[in-house]
Scaffold this active site. Structure first.
Site, PDB file in Angstrom:
ATOM      1  N   GLU A 115       0.816  -1.222   0.000  1.00  0.00           N
ATOM      2  CA  GLU A 115       0.000   0.000   0.000  1.00  0.00           C
ATOM      3  C   GLU A 115       0.847   1.269   0.000  1.00  0.00           C
ATOM      4  OE1 GLU A 115      -0.997  -2.658   1.862  1.00  0.00           O
ATOM      5  OE2 GLU A 115      -2.938  -3.102   0.949  1.00  0.00           O
ATOM      6  N   HIS A 119     -11.974  -4.779   8.425  1.00  0.00           N
ATOM      7  CA  HIS A 119     -12.350  -4.663   7.014  1.00  0.00           C
ATOM      8  C   HIS A 119     -13.726  -4.013   6.867  1.00  0.00           C
ATOM      9  CE1 HIS A 119      -9.082  -7.533   6.584  1.00  0.00           C
ATOM     10  NE2 HIS A 119      -9.095  -7.382   5.278  1.00  0.00           N
TER      11      HIS A 119
END
Lengths: 337, 326
Positions: free
Chosen positions: B60, B129
């Site tokens: 990321e 999540h």
């Protein structure tokens, strides 16, 4: 007056580049020393991270660049900024947080940026700029531009995640980026060897990314220059990234707050014997460059530096309205209507 | 006019901008060959090729860093972070790099990029999540933050984000990907910083974002049908820039203010708006502003728990009704 030819047989660097490199070595040395002196006078505020002792890395890589090549620096970035030709007045002005500074005092010592000189920022969060340099290199690759992105960082950076993400990313995408590790033996206060699993913090990791392990003498500007040229040529030819570890040493502490008392007795003296400015001065003499030419370079540098220092001392502080400029691209800071 | 899912609107929005401008490039994990884990980017690789639509490693920081370097030097990247929860592993770029480079460089450095991400709860994915991280982003000077609630806004706001010269965080709601809406044909370009009154009303103003918009609308219908309370619902759409004029204008008509926020309570986006209302709309208020939020908890995985954590239609309606004394 006759003198020995400056260009020795088969020498690839030549007199012009050597004189340019010497001038830059001296300029950085003296500017960093001046920055230190200005601290003591409380004219440089905040923090500052000097490159005294590490000048040859900045000089060799910068002098091997072509216009348009991009430098991505760290908070220890004065040397790399000066090496791209940014006027010393602009750098000192920024360190002194004056209106004549490179960013008019809005960035400070750790964030020197001069896009017109290819200095695409100095990054103070360890590792952040390695992926950013990848992105600039991606743009060059995508647009078919020939410039190389060159990313400088310290040995401590090799232990942060962004280093590894960037190396893998650059290798997989074959990006025209050159990663330059300045291994000055200390992450900040701690010896890098105490916190790193391999002897060479950068080169020891190169094979994990399919890259050649390259370790060079970072005190010899010629060796740095040659390593840089080779890496840039590879990058421009589509050969992908390089990772170069330069062995060097910082003469002062990590930052202005650090007296560097953790260093073993005699270590500094040992490195002072391999001082990059001294080495290069001798090199010029070996190539037949006259003493008076060398002396004149030093005198020129000091004249410009003294003049810059006085201008910075006389320069006003930034106007208060700068507080809220350039937060957004419209030049202002409005976040609501 | 065609009916489109929110998911397909994402791909159409990206395609619209990539077709318009060759400097728009797109990168992320599993976005190209796989078409995205939420299938929101299907077909882009085939349409625009592997130089412009690129799969990345699970990195990321590399994704956002590369987007920034590309943006600084002339491209207009769209980067995908698969789940907004993962902002935490690349937050340096979101908090320190994108939004501060222009300021620190005294205007030299530009950063025109978009970070798209799957935000929000409802998928039973648990605490890492499912988060709504809009407030993480809203608090950072230099960013823009938008969160569309319907397919038309997805396209229009995405286009506006791509064309914007500042870094924009584009929060797509995971639980909206399958929802459908009418979308006009042709190019759609919206304006950042504009809230939208999606249901006019006179008794109370309800502010909502993303998944909370359809819930606020349903609650408004219920309040109307069961209690004759006529609520105005505003889809805030853009947290930065914030359209305070639309919000304060509505408050001046209805005299009551409610926020419906999916983010956990502390420092949620509604807190800032309520503070603005207190400063600038105090004499328009007939009662205390009320924030209806997810409690200050990590989100649970179990459906019956997750369902009661987020503001529901019934909770919204009940809270409004009680506050109005109906």
């Amino acid at each position: 007056m006759a003198r020995k030819p400056a260009r020795a047989p088969n020498d690839d660097i030549g007199e012009d580049v050597r004189l340019r490199m010497y001038r830059m070595l001296v300029e950085i040395r003296e500017a960093e020393q001046r920055a230190f002196d200005l601290f003591l006078q409380n004219l440089v505020k905040g923090t500052s991270h000097l490159s005294l002792g590490q000048e040859a890395v900045a000089v060799g890589f910068a002098c091997a660049m072509q216009p348009g090549d991009l430098s991505f620096c760290t908070y220890r970035g004065h040397a790399h900024t000066l090496a791209r030709g940014v006027p010393v007045e602009k750098v000192l002005g920024e360190l002194m947080q004056r209106d004549n500074g490179l960013m008019r005092g809005k960035g400070g010592s750790m964030h020197l940026t001069s896009e017109e000189h290819g200095v695409m920022g100095s990054y103070a969060i360890i590792g952040a700029h390695l992926p950013i340099a990848c992105g600039a290199a991606w743009r060059a690759q995508y647009k078919g531009h020939s410039d190389v992105s060159v990313c400088f960082f310290g040995d401590g950076t090799t232990n942060i995640g962004a280093f590894h993400e960037a190396l893998n990313f650059a290798a997989v995408w074959k990006l025209p980026v050159v990663f330059v590790c300045e291994n000055n033996l200390y992450m900040e206060y701690t010896p890098i060897g105490e916190v790193t699993a391999v002897e060479h913090p950068a080169a020891g990791r190169a094979s994990a990314y399919g890259l050649e392990a390259i370790v060079i003498d970072g005190q010899d500007a010629d060796e740095v220059y040659r390593a840089a040229m080779k890496a840039y040529e590879k990058a421009r030819a589509g050969g992908g990234p390089s990772l170069i570890e330069c062995m060097t040493y910082r003469y002062s502490g990590h930052s202005r707050a650090d007296p560097a008392k953790y260093r073993p007795e005699g270590e500094l003296d040992k490195w002072l014997k391999r001082d990059p400015v001294k080495i290069y001065r001798e090199r010029l003499k070996q190539f037949g460059i006259e003493e008076k030419v060398i002396e004149k370079i030093g005198a020129d540098v000091m004249r410009v530096l003294d003049d810059a220092t006085e201008k910075c001392k006389a320069a006003p502080m930034p106007p208060l309205e700068l507080l809220t400029t350039d937060v957004y691209a419209d030049g202002g800071w409005a976040w609501r209507n | 006019m065609a009916e489109l899912t929110y998911r397909d609107a994402v791909a159409r929005g990206i395609a619209q901008e990539m077709a318009r401008d060759p400097d728009v490039v797109f990168l992320g994990e599993d976005v190209a060959k796989a078409g995205g884990v939420f299938k929101a980017t299907v077909g882009l690789l085939e349409q625009f090729g592997p130089l412009r639509v690129r799969d990345t490693p699970i990195s990321e920081q590399a994704i956002l860093g590369a987007a920034m370097g590309a943006a600084m030097t002339g491209l207009k990247p769209i980067a995908e972070i698969m789940f907004s929860d993962f902002f935490a592993v690349c937050f340096d770029y979101i908090a320190n790099e994108f939004p501060k480079s222009r300021y620190m460089s005294n205007g030299q450095t530009k950063c025109p990029l978009v970070v798209r991400t799957g935000n929000g709860a409802g998928s039973r994915f648990g605490a890492q999540h499912s988060q709504s991280v809009e407030n993480w982003c809203m608090m950072i000077p230099g960013l823009k933050v938008v969160a569309p609630s319907n397919p038309r806004d997805v396209i229009g706001l995405l286009a506006a984000a791509v064309r914007d010269p500042d870094p924009v965080i584009f929060l797509e709601h995971k639980s909206l990907y399958a929802t459908k809406g009418e979308v006009p044909d042709g190019e759609i370009v919206d304006t950042l910083g504009t809230a939208s009154i999606v249901r006019p009303g006179k008794d109370a103003t309800i502010l909502a974002l993303a998944l909370m918009v359809p819930r606020a609308l349903a609650a408004a219908e219920k309040l109307k049908a069961e209690h004759h309370i006529d609520c105005e619902v505003i889809d805030v759409r853009s947290l930065v820039p914030l359209d305070t004029q639309t919000i304060l204008g509505s408050l001046a008509r209805t005299h009551r203010l409610f926020t419906v926020e999916e983010n956990p309570r502390l420092c949620g986006w509604g807190a800032e708006i309520v503070s603005i209302a207190a400063d600038e709309g105090f004499y328009d208020l007939d009662g205390p502003p009320v924030r209806i939020t997810t409690p200050h908890i990590p989100l649970p995985a179990a459906d019956i728990l997750e369902d009661i954590a987020l503001p529901t239609v019934d909770r919204i309606a009940d809270r409004v009704k009680r506050s109005l004394g109906a």
